[in-house]
Design a protein around this motif. Structure first.
Motif, PDB file in Angstrom:
ATOM      1  N   GLY A   1      38.431  19.878   6.029  1.00 39.23           N
ATOM      2  CA  GLY A   1      39.822  19.760   6.443  1.00 39.23           C
ATOM      3  C   GLY A   1      39.994  19.766   7.951  1.00 39.23           C
ATOM      4  O   GLY A   1      39.022  19.681   8.705  1.00 39.23           O
ATOM      5  N   ILE A   2      41.228  19.883   8.370  1.00 40.20           N
ATOM      6  CA  ILE A   2      41.554  19.886   9.795  1.00 40.20           C
ATOM      7  C   ILE A   2      41.643  21.329  10.271  1.00 40.20           C
ATOM      8  O   ILE A   2      42.310  22.154   9.657  1.00 40.20           O
ATOM      9  N   HIS A   3      40.970  21.616  11.374  1.00 39.76           N
ATOM     10  CA  HIS A   3      40.965  22.957  11.957  1.00 39.76           C
ATOM     11  C   HIS A   3      41.679  22.915  13.300  1.00 39.76           C
ATOM     12  O   HIS A   3      41.532  21.965  14.059  1.00 39.76           O
ATOM     13  N   TYR A   4      42.442  23.982  13.567  1.00 40.78           N
ATOM     14  CA  TYR A   4      43.182  24.083  14.821  1.00 40.78           C
ATOM     15  C   TYR A   4      42.698  25.298  15.586  1.00 40.78           C
ATOM     16  O   TYR A   4      42.476  26.357  15.007  1.00 40.78           O
ATOM     17  N   ARG A   5      42.546  25.128  16.887  1.00 45.88           N
ATOM     18  CA  ARG A   5      42.233  26.238  17.764  1.00 45.88           C
ATOM     19  C   ARG A   5      43.248  26.205  18.886  1.00 45.88           C
ATOM     20  O   ARG A   5      43.373  25.200  19.572  1.00 45.88           O
TER      21      ARG A   5
END
Length: 108
Positions: A32-36
């Protein structure tokens, strides 16, 4: 994403005069898409974002880094209200006028 990053527990105050930008990294991985999201100095953030531009493709293993400098600017996008088109508004107005005309004839 399992948390709403706009809740108070996720909001961070950046260090004044040192970390003057918000940095957001978006990583596209198999799961999936990961955000930092973090604070950064403007120089460091702008260098990182320009260095990763070639990898910002929205495809698997891509990395996009963006910088902004207003409060909460790296948070979730604001939901836009759908705008009514002029045609829909005009059609609704004509329907209302026509209904009033029919009603006035029915009352006479």
């Amino acid at each position: 994403m399992t948390h709403d990053c706009s809740t108070p527990e996720f909001i961070v105050n950046c260090t004044v005069n040192v970390q003057d930008m918000c940095q957001k990294e978006v990583l596209v991985k198999e799961d999936g898409i990961h955000y930092r999201k973090s604070c950064a100095s403007s120089g460091a953030c702008l260098i990182a974002s320009s260095g990763y531009q070639q990898f910002c493709t929205s495809k698997l293993n891509s990395v996009c880094i963006t910088c902004c400098n207003t409060p909460l600017c790296n948070g979730p996008r604001q939901k836009k209200r759908p705008q009514l088109s002029a045609a829909v508004t005009l059609n609704t107005l004509w329907l209302l006028v026509f209904s009033l005309i029919l009603l006035s004839f029915a009352l006479c």
